[in-house]
Design a protein around this motif. Structure first.
Motif, PDB file in Angstrom:
ATOM      1  N   PHE A 245     -81.014  61.867  71.927  1.00 23.31           N
ATOM      2  CA  PHE A 245     -80.649  60.520  71.471  1.00 23.31           C
ATOM      3  C   PHE A 245     -79.221  60.429  70.926  1.00 23.31           C
ATOM      4  O   PHE A 245     -78.750  59.351  70.568  1.00 23.31           O
ATOM      5  N   LEU A 246     -78.542  61.554  70.857  1.00 27.47           N
ATOM      6  CA  LEU A 246     -77.111  61.515  70.532  1.00 27.47           C
ATOM      7  C   LEU A 246     -76.272  61.345  71.798  1.00 27.47           C
ATOM      8  O   LEU A 246     -75.058  61.162  71.733  1.00 27.47           O
ATOM      9  N   ILE A 247     -76.947  61.374  72.947  1.00 25.33           N
ATOM     10  CA  ILE A 247     -76.259  61.211  74.239  1.00 25.33           C
ATOM     11  C   ILE A 247     -76.558  59.834  74.838  1.00 25.33           C
ATOM     12  O   ILE A 247     -75.670  59.171  75.366  1.00 25.33           O
ATOM     13  N   ILE A 248     -77.840  59.449  74.734  1.00 34.01           N
ATOM     14  CA  ILE A 248     -78.219  58.063  75.040  1.00 34.01           C
ATOM     15  C   ILE A 248     -78.918  57.541  73.791  1.00 34.01           C
ATOM     16  O   ILE A 248     -79.876  58.159  73.312  1.00 34.01           O
ATOM     17  N   LYS A 249     -78.447  56.430  73.281  1.00 36.45           N
ATOM     18  CA  LYS A 249     -79.022  55.931  72.020  1.00 36.45           C
ATOM     19  C   LYS A 249     -80.488  55.519  72.221  1.00 36.45           C
ATOM     20  O   LYS A 249     -80.840  54.966  73.277  1.00 36.45           O
TER      21      LYS A 249
END
Ligand code: G3P
Ligand code: CA
Length: 322
Positions: A245-249
């Motif tokens: 989720f740090l790459i796709i919110k």
């Protein structure tokens, strides 16, 4: 820094073994991950009272073993059973189960479609025993699968007067993981500890292994994610292991993916990127199925590997799609 021995297109890292199918961190789950074609197999590591390094995700025993039944009076005041309060001989008496939570007095599975609770016979292994399994399989199959150990809760261990990092490095050295070419990545969430390993422990032991800084989604990781923070990480680490989720919110929707620039910035600093955790039975809201999730991260976002509970599905995806 370079990424170390393995530099293939995309690594399949078996998260706690083939934990989608068998209880996490058991030898059975590791053998299955191996057979499914994982490139690396993960070990979360904690210490016993007598200084042994064992493979368990938490420094507690109560969510994956029958410790309550075997040693009912050994909980601390908070009601938890701590690995550090038990000897290895005592841990050998415990049965390992699929992960569960307690609802009042009843156990319920964290992942309901996985291996049933309390079935068959599984135990806790030491880090050394797990390495022997993987190296043994490397010999008998001719493959060369790597290990991906994580030092858990170094500050907690220090409070308990244990230096878990030194103990882990000693096991690595004893089993031949001591150069950047060896098939190992050593990971930790604690940036101070990882820096200490890089600056002090490895040089003192005349070792160098690839290091991976883990990132959670909590606010404590924000300073490390800034441009300067990531530069500091790149001074001691070879890669990062961020939450997916740090790459796709996480509040993205399928029609509007909120991608971040983390992978690009990390690559710009020479850091490889291995996000966690890819699970068929715990999909983010922005995908319909597991292949779509892999497509987004492996192909669109260009990560270098993934931690997955389902090594087989990830291997199949890579064979047929990339
Ligand atoms: O180490 C990568 C990933 O496993 C981090 O999360 O909590 O499963 O150890 P966790
Ligand atoms: Ca881990």
């Amino acid at each position: 820094h370079s990424a170390g021995a393995a530099d293939p297109e995309c690594l399949v890292i078996a998260h706690r073994g083939a934990s989608g199918y068998l209880p996490e961190h058991t030898i059975a789950a590791k053998a299955m991950a191996y057979a499914q074609g994982a490139d690396y197999i993960e070990q979360d590591l904690v210490m016993t009272r007598d200084g042994e390094v064992v493979v368990l995700h938490d420094h507690y025993l109560d969510t994956v073993t029958n410790v309550r039944d075997v040693f009912p009076d050994r909980a601390r005041a908070d009601g938890r059973f701590y690995v550090i309060d038990f000897s290895l001989a005592e841990l050998r008496q415990l049965a390992v189960s699929e992960r569960f939570q307690m609802d009042s007095d009843e156990q319920s599975a964290v992942f309901e479609d996985r291996f049933p609770l309390g079935q068959s016979s599984f135990g806790i292994s030491t880090f050394a025993e797990e390495i022997e399994l993987i190296q043994g399989l490397n010999k008998s199959t001719g493959r060369s699968v790597g290990i991906y150990p994580e030092i858990k809760s170094p500050a907690f261990h220090r409070e308990e007067r244990k230096d878990i990092s030194t103990a882990v490095l000693e096991v690595l050295r004893d089993y031949g993981y001591s150069t950047m070419q060896d098939k190992v990545f050593l990971q930790c969430f604690d940036p101070f500890e990882l820096q200490r390993i890089h600056d002090e422990l490895l040089p003192a032991m005349n070792m160098a292994v690839p290091l991976v800084q883990l990132f959670g989604t909590g606010p404590e990781f924000e300073p490390l994610l800034t441009e300067q923070g990531l530069q500091r990480v790149a001074a001691y680490a070879d890669g990062i292991g961020p939450s997916m989720f740090l790459i796709i919110k996480p509040d993205s929707v399928a029609t509007d993916l909120q991608g971040t620039d983390l992978v690009e910035r990390a690559h710009g600093l020479g850091l490889i990127v291995h996000p966690y955790t890819f699970r068929r039975d715990q999909l983010p809201a922005f995908v319909e199925d597991f292949d779509e999730l892999l497509q987004i991260y492996l192909d669109d976002m260009d990560v270098d590997g993934v931690f997955t509970d389902f090594p087989d599905l990830t291997v199949t995806f890579l064979e047929s799609n990339l």
